[in-house]
Design an enzyme around this catalytic site. Structure first.
Site, PDB file in Angstrom:
ATOM      1  N   ASP A   1       0.820  -1.204   0.000  1.00 53.80           N
ATOM      2  CA  ASP A   1       0.000   0.000   0.000  1.00 53.80           C
ATOM      3  C   ASP A   1       0.861   1.264   0.000  1.00 53.80           C
ATOM      4  O   ASP A   1       1.843   1.366   0.747  1.00 53.80           O
ATOM      5  CB  ASP A   1      -0.899  -0.011   1.247  1.00 53.80           C
ATOM      6  CG  ASP A   1      -1.751   1.235   1.369  1.00 53.80           C
ATOM      7  OD1 ASP A   1      -2.674   1.391   0.550  1.00 53.80           O
ATOM      8  OD2 ASP A   1      -1.488   2.045   2.270  1.00 53.80           O
TER       9      ASP A   1
ATOM     10  N   GLU B   1       1.033  -0.106  -4.888  1.00 50.64           N
ATOM     11  CA  GLU B   1       0.261   1.121  -5.077  1.00 50.64           C
ATOM     12  C   GLU B   1       1.264   2.253  -4.960  1.00 50.64           C
ATOM     13  O   GLU B   1       1.972   2.350  -3.952  1.00 50.64           O
ATOM     14  CB  GLU B   1      -0.830   1.292  -4.025  1.00 50.64           C
ATOM     15  CG  GLU B   1      -1.622   2.572  -4.253  1.00 50.64           C
ATOM     16  CD  GLU B   1      -2.419   3.014  -3.036  1.00 50.64           C
ATOM     17  OE1 GLU B   1      -3.368   3.795  -3.224  1.00 50.64           O
ATOM     18  OE2 GLU B   1      -2.097   2.608  -1.913  1.00 50.64           O
TER      19      GLU B   1
END
Length: 588
Positions: free
Chosen positions: A260, A293
């Site tokens: 993330d 990400e």
């Protein structure tokens, strides 16, 4: 030969069981004295090992409940606990990962090009055991991998997972470590890979005690949106996160990780080190897949150990074309959006060094990368849940236009990702939800509402106050999906549509993907693009898509190969080389 078990690798963090005893380790460079308190047993003083490390062997095994007492005044959980008895503030529990008897022992995973991802939230499906029950449905749909939103232990009973405080412990409200392993075992038996979303860029605001006894874990000279940045320059910090990633891959046998918001990690060489350590840890022939990400579009990372990146660019331009929304980050995609779509279909990233609306350059050149380096989605937890009212695309877009975009996602050479409920056209909201209390609850609620203060629709505070309170239980329960609703006519229509496209992907696209490269993508008219790829078997994949409300003449189209899918394109349209409104034509 290396085996994928806990006992075959060096670990410094956490409690490790060995022949009826447990070794407790803690890095506490600010502490003078550390005691491990074991429930129903004596307290044990931990010995300083130098460099801030404390260690002790205690006569207990799996299931023992413990915590650390720092300098006689701070009672804290193990930051590397592999299970928690209650919440992030309570006792930790010793786990023996070698005690689980795996059923699917020959599983090696699947090559990356076969990946079709289904992202889901374990809590909304009722925990690990209920997710396990859903796996046959997902396998029959045609997906090949499930991606679990973060599992780390969080405060309270509900959370997106991105507020994790104890990263090694699966949230106990979802089930036990063995329940998670059974889920993964069943997935493998069904031929499904399992990915876990991990958050290494920050800790949640509640339940992280590291600053009390390990302040060097954080930087005083660099701040992030979540507070002081984690100091990835330190070996001890790097080891903490690498050991966590190794736990998922080796002890839980997951097939990959999604990292993330790595743009919030300034030391990109740490990410390269992480990828290297993970890939060198597994047995020969086993597939593991690493996804990013990354708002910075660092294409170089996709050449240094990472398989793919979530491609926000293609989502954002398609969302604008489907909905006409142009506020927030969609403002970077509303100028020449059709050309931007063509760029993304051909080269992956749209922003490859150009300035954003804020006047700052973003991204690196990506056209040399294979299409499978990019994960293509129309919905995910961020893009739905970070809307004020959690609306899904069926409520925002023309149905036929959405179907054309869905076909583009599922039949392009990029790796597709579906978000839970998407496959039956769910219109149920997906909100941001937490379970904080007192001042933190107020801060989260008001912070959430103020995020939208710059949006025209939410300038009025009375309107902003209607945004659901993340901490209200109803905000969570309103998001719970009912998989039985797929029996309704409209939902069945969408479900059949996804099944048809996924079957086509398995038959016509996946076998040809290795070696695929982009050829070209041209603008036909506003909202319409024609893209071609040279497939690995020598054939050409062609996709002509029109997301506008007007028919588009495609004078340059020369049909070749066979048509594998069409939406709103009949034989007459094809002969006249016309793309009707909201249509797509795909051929190989």
């Amino acid at each position: 030969m290396r085996t994928d078990t806990m006992s075959t690798r060096a670990q410094r963090y956490g409690a490790q069981v060995n022949n009826g005893t447990t070794r407790f380790n803690l890095w506490a460079p600010d502490a003078h004295e550390v005691v491990v308190k074991i429930r129903d047993l004596d307290d044990f003083s931990m010995q300083s090992q130098g460099d801030g490390w404390f260690c002790v062997h205690a006569p207990c095994g799996a299931g023992a409940e413990y915590c650390f007492l720092i300098d006689g005044k701070h009672q804290v959980p193990d930051p590397a606990a592999h299970a928690q008895v209650e919440d992030v503030h309570g006792y930790s529990q010793v786990v023996d990962h070698n005690s689980y008897n795996w059923r699917c022992t020959e599983w090696k995973g699947s090559p990356w090009h076969r990946t079709i991802i289904y992202e889901l939230h374990v809590g909304l499906l009722g925990g690990f055991k209920n997710v396990e029950k859903c796996l046959p449905i997902l396998a029959s749909l045609g997906v090949t991998a499930i991606e679990l939103m973060p599992l780390h232990q969080f405060p309270g009973t509900r959370n997106w997972g991105y507020d994790g405080a104890l990263l090694f412990a699966p949230a106990n409200v979802y089930g036990s470590p063995d329940d998670l392993k059974s889920l993964i075992d069943t997935a493998h038996e069904l031929g499904l890979m399992v990915f876990v979303d991990v958050v290494y860029n920050h800790f949640g605001p509640d339940g992280n005690y590291l600053s009390l006894y390990a302040s060097p874990f954080f930087r005083s000279d660099e701040q992030t949106a979540w507070g002081s940045a984690i100091d990835f320059r330190r070996t001890e910090v790097r080891d903490f996160f690498c050991e966590n990633a190794l736990m998922w891959v080796l002890d839980y046998r997951v097939d990959g990780l999604r990292f993330d918001a790595v743009h919030a990690i300034s030391e990109k060489n740490f990410l390269v080190e992480m990828a290297g350590r993970l890939r060198s840890s597994v047995t020969e022939g086993r597939h593991i897949h690493l996804m990013l990400e990354n708002e910075e579009n660092n294409a170089l990372l996709l050449e240094k150990g990472f398989d793919a990146q979530w491609n926000d660019d293609i989502h954002n331009v398609l969302h604008h074309l489907l909905t006409d929304e142009d506020q927030g980050y969609y403002g970077d995609f509303c100028e020449n959006p059709t050309q931007k779509l063509a760029t993304s279909l051909k080269e992956g990233f749209i922003y490859q060094g150009q300035n954003t609306r804020h006047g700052k350059p973003r991204g690196e050149s990506s056209g040399h990368l294979p299409p499978t380096s990019f994960i293509f989605f129309l919905q995910n937890h961020d893009q739905v849940g970070n809307r004020a009212f959690g609306e899904r695309l069926p409520l925002l877009a023309n149905r036929d236009a959405l179907k054309a975009a869905t076909a583009a996602m599922l039949l392009s050479p990029m790796i597709p990702l579906l978000f839970m409920g998407e496959e039956w056209g769910s219109e149920q909201p997906f909100f941001y939800f937490t379970d904080h209390h007192d001042e933190l609850a107020v801060a989260v609620r008001e912070g959430r509402r103020n995020e939208f203060a710059d949006f025209a629709h939410f300038v009025d505070k009375e309107i902003r106050d209607r945004i659901p309170d993340p901490n209200a239980e109803a905000t969570f329960t309103d998001c719970i999906l009912d998989y039985e609703c797929t029996r309704q006519p409209l939902q069945m229509e969408w479900n059949d549509f996804y099944r048809q496209l996924l079957a086509l992907r398995h038959l016509e696209i996946i076998p040809r993907l290795p070696g695929t490269r982009a050829e070209n993508a041209v603008v036909l008219a506003e909202g319409a693009v024609s893209a071609t790829w040279h497939l690995g078997d020598g054939n050409q994949l062609r996709m002509d898509i029109n997301l506008s409300s007007s028919s588009v003449k495609n004078e340059s189209a020369e049909q070749h190969g066979k048509i594998i899918f069409r939406h709103r394109v009949d034989d007459q349209n094809e002969r006249q080389r016309v793309l009707p409104p909201y249509s797509i034509l795909v051929s190989v």
